[in-house]
Design an enzyme around this catalytic site. Structure first.
Site, PDB file in Angstrom:
ATOM      1  CD  GLU A  41      50.039  56.227  56.508  1.00 11.74           C
ATOM      2  OE1 GLU A  41      50.622  56.706  55.522  1.00 11.74           O
ATOM      3  OE2 GLU A  41      50.381  56.450  57.675  1.00 11.74           O
ATOM      4  CG  HIS A  96      53.003  47.396  62.193  1.00 13.15           C
ATOM      5  ND1 HIS A  96      52.666  48.185  63.273  1.00 13.15           N
ATOM      6  CD2 HIS A  96      54.249  47.754  61.841  1.00 13.15           C
ATOM      7  CE1 HIS A  96      53.670  49.005  63.547  1.00 13.15           C
ATOM      8  NE2 HIS A  96      54.646  48.755  62.695  1.00 13.15           N
ATOM      9  CD  GLU A 125      55.309  48.153  67.386  1.00  4.66           C
ATOM     10  OE1 GLU A 125      55.158  48.434  68.594  1.00  4.66           O
ATOM     11  OE2 GLU A 125      56.412  48.162  66.820  1.00  4.66           O
ATOM     12  CB  VAL A 166      56.154  45.300  51.700  1.00  4.34           C
ATOM     13  CG1 VAL A 166      55.445  46.136  50.663  1.00  4.34           C
ATOM     14  CG2 VAL A 166      56.319  46.073  52.998  1.00  4.34           C
ATOM     15  CG  HIS A 199      57.828  45.609  61.360  1.00  3.73           C
ATOM     16  ND1 HIS A 199      58.329  45.841  62.614  1.00  3.73           N
ATOM     17  CD2 HIS A 199      57.198  46.754  60.993  1.00  3.73           C
ATOM     18  CE1 HIS A 199      58.019  47.062  63.002  1.00  3.73           C
ATOM     19  NE2 HIS A 199      57.335  47.637  62.029  1.00  3.73           N
TER      20      HIS A 199
END
Length: 345
Positions: A171, A228, A259, A287, A291
């Protein structure tokens, strides 16, 4: 006109001790060789690597039956009349209005306060989130392309990009690649590093999250942070963070991911090795979006909260993103300063 394109890549500044290979992009294949399944996997992997990644389900307005706050309180930072010097803060984004303001918005405000001579603007990488906020709240947020085009149209000469990504992964590299295509549109361009880059960054984040949760560290409470996770090599940041916390003596702190590894099962097993009565759950994400509210604190079967409750623990959920912490905001300010310094005459 002399033009300069200076990109501060985290991978360049990492030492061998800091995530060797973290964030390196998989070897690309030609369009003819790329199958539909491979393309889907890459897109999924990119979404997993952002500090603020949220699932598509969050963006399904039909399923959103909870209040995310007042969108009108958030400064979208898409104003024109920018001036010659712009500092663009790029984030994945979130449709949780209050948390967007308290995390991404707070980081932007900290950067604006630190650099009053620069115009601070916003760009989100998630078009799904942008479209959802526009449809639900009639609030317009620029995507990265729109934000860059706005800078060009406003005659910006010096552009500094500060991403709010947790790590240097796909990303982050996508942001670097897109900004590179605009290099000739500005006199000088620099890109700041993601949150966890150097050993000093890890130390600062460990200090920030342990100080913010010190009231829970009573010896009977396991303090668990949920990241995450990604299948990419940059997932090493979570194991590295756990190792550094353990070495620093924070034995009651545990880190897992939604994940990838360490998984919820890994965290639960580690907690069971201790004599804990209570578990505190908090997101290791910029943030606290979908999730944090659902995978971590949700009441449905399989959430971190219900799994620990079923294991016999008293559970408290802290719905607070890292971006709310002043120390985390300051770390992004430092990275922005390094980017500015790189293009100083």
């Amino acid at each position: 006109m002399c033009k300069k394109f200076s990109v501060l890549l985290a991978a360049v500044m990492l030492t061998a001790a800091v995530l060797s290979g973290c964030g390196s992009k998989k070897e690309e294949t030609t369009a003819a060789e790329t199958t539909k399944e491979e393309t889907t996997a890459v897109e999924t992997q990119k979404a997993e690597e952002t500090t603020t990644a949220e699932t598509t389900a969050e963006e399904d307005e039909d399923e959103e039956n909870y209040d995310t706050g007042d969108a009108s309180l958030d400064n979208t930072r898409n104003q024109d009349e920018i001036g010659e010097d712009e500092l663009m803060v790029i984030s994945f984004g979130t449709s949780f209005n209050d948390n967007r303001r308290l995390t991404i918005g707070a980081i932007e405000e900290a950067i604006e306060k630190a650099f009053p001579e620069w115009s601070v603007r916003r760009g989100f990488t998630s078009q799904i989130i942008i479209d959802h906020v526009k449809s639900r709240d009639n609030v317009t947020i620029d995507n990265v392309t729109e934000a860059l085009d706005r800078a060009v149209a406003n005659g910006v000469k010096n552009l500094v990009i500060q991403p709010t990504h947790l790590m240097n992964g796909l990303e982050y590299n996508d942001v670097v690649d897109e900004v590179a295509t605009y290099a000739d549109s500005f006199e000088k361009v620099a890109i700041g590093e993601p949150l966890l880059t150097s050993d000093e960054d890890f130390d600062a984040v460990v200090k920030a999250i342990t100080e913010a949760t010190t009231q829970y560290d009573d010896g009977e409470t396991a303090i668990c942070f949920m990241g995450h996770g990604t299948e990419a090599e940059s997932n090493q940041v979570y194991a590295k963070m756990q190792d550094m916390m353990t070495e620093a003596g924070y034995e009651n702190y545990f880190i897992g991911t939604v994940e990838a590894a360490p998984s919820l099962d890994d965290v639960l097993a580690a907690v069971k090795e201790g004599d804990y009565k209570k578990v505190v759950l908090q997101p290791l994400m910029i943030v606290a979006g979908d999730h944090a509210n659902n995978d971590m604190a949700g009441d449905e079967e399989g959430s971190w909260k219900t799994v620990f409750e079923d294991a016999g623990y008293e559970v408290e959920c802290v719905i607070k993103g890292l971006g709310e912490l002043p120390a985390i905001q300051e770390l992004f300010v430092q990275h922005a300063q390094e980017a500015i310094d790189s293009i100083a005459d």
